[in-house]
Design a protein around this motif. Structure first.
Motif, PDB file in Angstrom:
ATOM      1  N   UNK A 153       0.809  -1.220   0.000  1.00  0.00           N
ATOM      2  CA  UNK A 153       0.000   0.000   0.000  1.00  0.00           C
ATOM      3  C   UNK A 153       0.842   1.270   0.000  1.00  0.00           C
ATOM      4  N   UNK A 154       2.074   1.192   0.450  1.00  0.00           N
ATOM      5  CA  UNK A 154       2.912   2.402   0.498  1.00  0.00           C
ATOM      6  C   UNK A 154       3.306   2.895  -0.886  1.00  0.00           C
ATOM      7  N   UNK A 174      -3.679  -8.049   2.350  1.00  0.00           N
ATOM      8  CA  UNK A 174      -2.416  -8.521   2.907  1.00  0.00           C
ATOM      9  C   UNK A 174      -1.401  -7.466   2.497  1.00  0.00           C
ATOM     10  N   UNK A 175      -0.864  -6.742   3.477  1.00  0.00           N
ATOM     11  CA  UNK A 175      -0.044  -5.579   3.158  1.00  0.00           C
ATOM     12  C   UNK A 175       1.418  -5.794   3.503  1.00  0.00           C
ATOM     13  N   UNK A 176       2.261  -5.876   2.456  1.00  0.00           N
ATOM     14  CA  UNK A 176       3.704  -5.908   2.643  1.00  0.00           C
ATOM     15  C   UNK A 176       4.174  -4.493   2.982  1.00  0.00           C
ATOM     16  N   UNK A 227      -1.837 -14.934  -6.452  1.00  0.00           N
ATOM     17  CA  UNK A 227      -1.735 -14.709  -7.897  1.00  0.00           C
ATOM     18  C   UNK A 227      -2.010 -13.249  -8.207  1.00  0.00           C
ATOM     19  N   UNK A 228      -1.083 -12.595  -8.925  1.00  0.00           N
ATOM     20  CA  UNK A 228      -1.209 -11.175  -9.274  1.00  0.00           C
ATOM     21  C   UNK A 228      -1.151 -11.007 -10.792  1.00  0.00           C
ATOM     22  N   UNK A 233      -1.237  -6.426  -5.821  1.00  0.00           N
ATOM     23  CA  UNK A 233       0.183  -6.085  -5.765  1.00  0.00           C
ATOM     24  C   UNK A 233       0.349  -4.574  -5.585  1.00  0.00           C
ATOM     25  N   UNK A 234       1.488  -4.050  -6.001  1.00  0.00           N
ATOM     26  CA  UNK A 234       1.756  -2.616  -5.847  1.00  0.00           C
ATOM     27  C   UNK A 234       0.789  -1.792  -6.694  1.00  0.00           C
ATOM     28  N   UNK A 235       0.335  -0.694  -6.139  1.00  0.00           N
ATOM     29  CA  UNK A 235      -0.354   0.264  -6.994  1.00  0.00           C
ATOM     30  C   UNK A 235       0.597   0.815  -8.054  1.00  0.00           C
TER      31      UNK A 235
END
Length: 457
Positions: free
Chosen positions: A71-72, A124-126, A290-291, A320-322
């Protein structure tokens, strides 16, 4: 507080069946943030609530679950467009190497609000690790980048809670810095902070598995020790990049031999596999996230998802990443997943709309270990749901409503998003009082960081 939703096209995605649980016209009662009743037809005479919402034939479906997110990265879209994974990481994470705890707080808050506004209610946030990103050398990081203070992580967890998104907090162990005791103590402090937050939002803590790029041969054993000591799960970015594939594949044995394979272990991406790796992961009980949109954007490849499912492997979907899906759009992600698998297999039945919807809701919740609380519209679960209107804009007759929901809906049709029965977004506009400040901060802070770093070059 209570809410009664009526005249809804309900898609419930119930557990224990592949049926999407479609109800052509039904109702749902929410009390104290949870679903207390759901059924076809009209509510029984005498059913009352503090608020009644007649959705007039719109879809009411579970909020989406992203089983793999960063999310960052919300303010870093458009970087590294001509790169595969590691070059893209250099361009994006090179920027966050200059971020402060407050910078990363606002970036994470911005990303969490963006997810909520797009119908994603659980992630689920890495988190961005305490150790800054380094360039890869011979398939692994050097391991000597500077470490940031613990609040660099804790402020990211705070931001998720302040945004009002439900999340599993994924934390890097940064196993190249300090003694083993110091590594475990540092990680335990981060886990303790996450567990001190509102547990209706902070659904769990997890390890950001780093074996793929760690220079330590015993990195998997370090992670497994923490999994068992603290009762946390683990999701590793694994077999993602098309570069140095034999080296990546050889590291699977590290997780296998350390005893990691089991229900608490997830492999994110899991593209550059072999039949033996898939079989061993499935037999051990490990899951996969899966992304598809990210995998296509970064030219990583196509994961063998139907084959994994056939072997009984649990699979969830993530956005995944924005910064590598560009628009955190779960409908786009589902459609990309369908078309990529069908193009690969030349079999339309290899990925059907009903299946991909389940993977982006209950499937994601299952692999994250939170399916008892989120991922479907069932009595007792949190009332996290989206309202999606197939007539604004109109898509024509609903010949097969669930398939139309997956294939023809988009963010244009998303009218409202609820978390725990509370409105968090309407027509893409957040109700969070911090949303406007998050926008201002991201637009101010990230260019300032770039200027300090002389970035992008």
């Amino acid at each position: 507080m209570s809410m009664l939703i009526t005249n809804a096209r309900l898609i419930t995605v119930p557990a224990g069946t592949d049926d999407p649980g479609y109800i052509e016209r039904g109702w749902m009662l929410v009390e104290d943030g949870r679903i207390s009743a759901i059924a076809a037809g009209d509510p029984p005479v005498g059913t009352t609530a503090d608020e009644t919402l007649d959705v007039d034939g719109a879809f009411v479906a579970p909020g989406f679950v992203s089983s793999h997110s960063h999310l960052f990265t919300s303010g870093l879209r458009g970087l590294g467009v001509g790169e595969t994974l590691y070059g893209w990481c250099d361009s994006m994470l090179g920027m966050t190497s200059g971020a402060s705890p407050e910078d990363i707080y606002w970036s994470t808050l911005h990303g969490a609000i963006d997810f909520l506004s797009n119908g994603v209610t659980t992630a689920y946030n890495f988190t961005d690790p305490l150790q800054s990103w380094e360039r890869m050398v011979d398939g692994k990081r050097v391991g000597d980048a500077p470490m940031r203070a613990l609040d660099y992580h804790t402020r990211q967890a705070d931001a998720c809670a302040d945004a009002g998104i439900r999340f599993v907090d994924s934390i890097g162990m940064d196993a190249t810095v300090g003694t083993d005791a110091e590594i475990h103590d540092r990680f335990a402090q981060s886990v303790a902070h996450t567990r001190s937050l509102d547990q209706d939002l902070a659904l769990g803590a997890s390890i950001m598995g780093q074996v793929q790029w760690s220079p330590r041969d015993d990195a998997a054993a370090i992670e497994v020790e923490a999994m068992r000591a603290l009762g946390v799960t683990n999701q590793a970015h694994f077999l993602e990049s098309p570069e140095a594939v034999p080296l990546q594949q050889s590291k699977f044995a590290m997780y296998r031999d350390a005893g990691a394979l089991g229900p608490g272990m997830m492999f994110g991406h899991f593209i550059q596999t072999t039949p033996e790796i898939i079989e061993q992961a499935a037999e051990g009980g490990a899951a996969m996230s899966w992304q598809p949109a990210s995998n296509g954007r970064l030219a990583s490849g196509v994961a063998l998802v139907p084959e994994m499912l056939e072997l009984g492997m649990k699979v969830g979907m993530g956005l995944d990443d924005q910064a590598c899906t560009d628009i955190s759009d779960p409908w786009q992600n589902m459609r990309m997943g369908i078309v990529m698998q069908r193009a690969r297999t030349k079999d339309p039945l290899s990925m059907m709309p009903e299946r991909v919807l389940r993977l982006h809701t209950l499937g994601g919740a299952e692999i994250m270990g939170v399916a008892d609380r989120v991922g479907s519209l069932e009595v007792g679960k949190f009332a996290d749901f989206v309202i999606v209107d197939p007539r604004r804009p109109d898509v024509g007759p609903l010949w097969h409503p669930v398939r139309t929901y997956v294939l023809s809906m988009s963010l244009r049709n998303l009218t409202k998003v609820y978390v725990g029965g509370e409105l968090v977004s309407e027509r893409g506009h957040s109700t969070n009082p911090l949303a406007a400040e998050a926008t201002v901060r991201v637009h101010q802070q990230l260019p300032q960081i770039a200027a300090r770093l002389g970035y992008p070059a």
